[in-house]
Scaffold this motif. Structure first.
Motif, PDB file in Angstrom:
ATOM      1  N   ALA A  17       0.914 -20.829  44.487  1.00  0.00           N
ATOM      2  CA  ALA A  17       2.481 -20.845  44.671  1.00  0.00           C
ATOM      3  C   ALA A  17       3.298 -20.618  43.461  1.00  0.00           C
ATOM      4  O   ALA A  17       4.389 -19.840  43.432  1.00  0.00           O
ATOM      5  CB  ALA A  17       2.656 -22.366  44.831  1.00  0.00           C
ATOM      6  N   TRP A  18       2.590 -20.898  42.013  1.00  0.00           N
ATOM      7  CA  TRP A  18       3.204 -20.576  41.183  1.00  0.00           C
ATOM      8  C   TRP A  18       3.459 -19.067  40.952  1.00  0.00           C
ATOM      9  O   TRP A  18       4.406 -18.303  40.321  1.00  0.00           O
ATOM     10  CB  TRP A  18       2.539 -21.187  39.825  1.00  0.00           C
ATOM     11  CG  TRP A  18       2.957 -20.490  38.479  1.00  0.00           C
ATOM     12  CD1 TRP A  18       4.008 -21.034  37.723  1.00  0.00           C
ATOM     13  CD2 TRP A  18       2.263 -19.788  37.758  1.00  0.00           C
ATOM     14  NE1 TRP A  18       4.191 -20.499  36.517  1.00  0.00           N
ATOM     15  CE2 TRP A  18       3.096 -19.517  36.283  1.00  0.00           C
ATOM     16  CE3 TRP A  18       1.197 -18.761  37.715  1.00  0.00           C
ATOM     17  CZ2 TRP A  18       2.729 -18.594  35.623  1.00  0.00           C
ATOM     18  CZ3 TRP A  18       0.924 -17.941  36.683  1.00  0.00           C
ATOM     19  CH2 TRP A  18       1.724 -17.965  35.690  1.00  0.00           C
ATOM     20  N   ARG A  52      10.701 -14.172  41.169  1.00  0.00           N
ATOM     21  CA  ARG A  52      11.625 -14.255  40.018  1.00  0.00           C
ATOM     22  C   ARG A  52      11.748 -12.703  39.539  1.00  0.00           C
ATOM     23  O   ARG A  52      12.843 -12.146  39.222  1.00  0.00           O
ATOM     24  CB  ARG A  52      11.133 -14.967  38.918  1.00  0.00           C
ATOM     25  CG  ARG A  52      11.596 -16.487  39.061  1.00  0.00           C
ATOM     26  CD  ARG A  52      11.304 -17.335  37.917  1.00  0.00           C
ATOM     27  NE  ARG A  52      11.794 -18.663  38.200  1.00  0.00           N
ATOM     28  CZ  ARG A  52      11.410 -19.635  37.035  1.00  0.00           C
ATOM     29  NH1 ARG A  52      10.888 -19.226  35.954  1.00  0.00           N
ATOM     30  NH2 ARG A  52      11.722 -20.783  37.671  1.00  0.00           N
ATOM     31  N   ARG A  53      10.593 -11.948  39.380  1.00  0.00           N
ATOM     32  CA  ARG A  53      10.725 -10.501  38.819  1.00  0.00           C
ATOM     33  C   ARG A  53      11.416  -9.587  39.953  1.00  0.00           C
ATOM     34  O   ARG A  53      11.962  -8.832  39.764  1.00  0.00           O
ATOM     35  CB  ARG A  53       9.139 -10.029  38.635  1.00  0.00           C
ATOM     36  CG  ARG A  53       8.711 -10.797  37.529  1.00  0.00           C
ATOM     37  CD  ARG A  53       7.103 -10.228  37.040  1.00  0.00           C
ATOM     38  NE  ARG A  53       6.818 -10.820  36.060  1.00  0.00           N
ATOM     39  CZ  ARG A  53       5.390 -11.034  35.943  1.00  0.00           C
ATOM     40  NH1 ARG A  53       4.518 -10.231  36.562  1.00  0.00           N
ATOM     41  NH2 ARG A  53       4.951 -11.676  34.550  1.00  0.00           N
TER      42      ARG A  53
END
Length: 166
Positions: free
Chosen positions: A154-155, A162-163
């Motif tokens: 998940a991280w 985000r990227r």
């Protein structure tokens, strides 16, 4: 019925319709049958799995009815949302551009780490309880390692998302 619709629109207008709906909400409003079917099938299958109903026709029928009811409820909710979006488009009360993002102070690094640790702990406890309910001899170590794998995944998905936004 027209008075009820006007009252609903006044209520919506008074309590924050100044924001555009998210893309997922617009998609679900445009595809209510698909959304209701997907939610109903998933709900029925998960309930049948949780009740171990694949061997008992009575429990399987009950799970199918719950899935059908959930699908119909979601379909109706999507239809109401579609009507609401169409009504505001007709009245031209929806803003043409999304509101500017609110700039806030970023959280300290330890706060993010604490959130991920909490996710891991909750996932470990959940997997351990599910294994206890299913009767499989599962220990804390395997539950913790599976939860750690899910948390790290998940991280990683969050970092990739985000990227892509940049």
């Amino acid at each position: 019925m027209n008075g009820l619709q006007r009252a609903y629109l006044k209520f919506e207008q008074r309590f924050g319709v100044n924001e555009l709906p998210p893309r997922a909400q617009v998609f679900m409003a445009h595809h209510p049958v698909g959304t209701g079917t997907l939610v109903g099938v998933v709900t029925g299958a998960v309930l049948a799995w949780a009740l171990s109903a694949f061997d008992d026709p009575g429990l399987l029928f009950q799970a199918a009815l719950v899935g059908l009811g959930m699908g119909l409820f979601i379909w109706l909710s999507c239809r109401v949302e579609r009507w609401r979006q169409a009504q505001y488009a007709r009245l031209e009360q929806a803003p043409s551009s999304p509101p500017a993002p609110v700039v806030s102070n970023p959280d300290p690094p330890w706060f993010g780490a604490a959130l991920w640790i909490c996710v891991w702990v909750i996932g470990t406890a959940f997997l351990w309880l599910v294994s206890r309910l299913s009767g499989t001899p599962n220990v804390w170590l395997s539950s913790a390692s599976i939860a750690a794998l899910a948390t790290v995944s998940a991280w990683g998905a969050r970092v990739v998302k985000r990227r892509w936004r940049k």
